[in-house]
Design an enzyme around this catalytic site. Structure first.
Site, PDB file in Angstrom:
ATOM      1  CD  GLN A   1      48.028  38.628  35.511  1.00  0.00           C
ATOM      2  OE1 GLN A   1      48.154  39.483  34.643  1.00  0.00           O
ATOM      3  NE2 GLN A   1      47.589  37.418  35.226  1.00  0.00           N
TER       4      GLN A   1
ATOM      5  CE  LYS B   1      48.118  39.756  30.727  1.00  0.00           C
ATOM      6  NZ  LYS B   1      47.251  39.476  31.879  1.00  0.00           N
TER       7      LYS B   1
ATOM      8  CG  ASP C   1      41.997  41.859  31.909  1.00  0.00           C
ATOM      9  OD1 ASP C   1      42.505  41.601  30.795  1.00  0.00           O
ATOM     10  OD2 ASP C   1      42.554  41.626  32.994  1.00  0.00           O
TER      11      ASP C   1
END
Ligand code: NAP
Length: 288
Positions: free
Chosen positions: A98, A54, A121
């Protein structure tokens, strides 16, 4: 019938090019770069690979990286304090924690502490609520990626019968909301659905996100349907989707492969969300 293959790799590359161009214009105009902060707790090798991927993808489109790592035995409060600091940091446009976090921490609670305007997200309760209400906000990356694939493939969603297999908070539920927002008639299936093949056969657009290798068979698919395979299953035969590709390709009009379908869209949409968060912040717009 041989289905048209929807090339997620090529479409994701175009999304990234668009983001790179938009980021360059934004930076020239504002003198600022969008910034993506990642939080990795513990030493899970797969998570470390995801985070590195990412950050690398962000750097390629001009997004600044803020890489935060904490040991596996860190206290939940330390992560919470870090999130609070990043929420208040104007250089940080987006924050990504994460998952999974170590077992002594509550990942849902920690994710929920991310400011809605920085929730790239799209997984906080506020972002989920904004999506349900159809208000401006950051949407989960993989369902947004599927919507872009459908758009790029020229699929008409208005009035279409869309069936989503899977009801996770990460994918199935937000996917159904996005399809509803596009005026599809949406059915969400799950492990208790009765006669799943019959429900699937109704679909003009069938989206599988189950995590069971090649579960969707050719005779589950209406001739001419568009089939999107979100599944990523590591099997002895390698990476497989939730759709029996060869069988379904004989029946569907269009189909995503695994790998090279939905997968590449997720990171591309994370970059897109980070840019969206930066522009919302620069314009003083708050997701609410
Ligand atoms: P998840 O949280 O495990 O949810 C799976 C869903 O499938 C649940 O709603 C479950 O129903 C349903 N299900 C399980 N067995 C079923 C059956 N026999 N018949 C009908 N429904 C069944 O998984 P997820 O996070 O949504 O991910 C699903 C798949 O997509 C995984 O393979 C994952 O790796 C992949 N994925 C890929 C990406 C990407 O970037 N390409 C992103 C996200 C996910 P219940 O709710 O009743 O248990």
């Amino acid at each position: 019938m041989a289905a048209r293959i929807i090339d997620g790799k090529a479409i994701a590359a175009r999304v990234r090019e668009d983001v790179a161009r938009d980021v360059a214009a934004f930076s020239a105009q504002t003198g600022r770069r969008p910034g993506l902060a990642t939080i990795l707790v513990g030493d899970d090798p797969a998570s470390a690979v995801y985070v590195a991927g990412k950050q690398k993808a962000g750097a390629e489109v001009g997004i600044a990286a803020f890489d935060h790592r904490l040991p596996a035995d860190a206290a939940e409060d330390e992560v919470a304090e870090l999130i609070a600091r990043l929420n208040a940091d104007d250089d940080v446009s987006g924050i990504l924690c994460q998952l999974p976090v170590p077992a002594h921490m509550d990942g849902v609670k920690l994710t929920g502490m991310i400011a809605p305007g920085k929730d790239v997200d799209g997984l906080t309760p506020v972002s989920a609520g904004l999506l349900a209400l159809g208000r401006e906000g950051l949407r989960p990356c993989t369902p947004v990626g599927v919507m872009l694939l459908l758009t790029e493939a020229g699929v008409e969603l208005e009035g279409a019968e869309a069936v989503v297999i899977g009801r996770s908070n990460l994918f199935g539920k937000p996917m159904a909301q996005l399809l509803l927002g596009a005026n599809a008639t949406v059915t969400t299936c799950h492990s208790r659905t009765r006669d799943l093949p019959a429900v699937c056969r109704r679909a003009d657009v069938l989206i599988a996100a189950v995590g069971r290798s090649e579960m969707v068979r050719g005779d589950w698919v209406k001739p001419g349907a568009v089939v999107i395979d979100v599944g990523m299953n590591r099997t002895e035969a390698g990476l497989t989707g939730d759709v029996a590709f060869a069988e379904v390709a004989e029946v569907a009009s269009a189909l995503t492969p695994v790998p090279g379908g939905v997968g590449p869209m997720t990171i591309a949409c994370l970059l897109r969300n980070t840019f969206q968060a930066a522009t919302m912040a620069a314009a003083g717009r708050v997701a609410a």
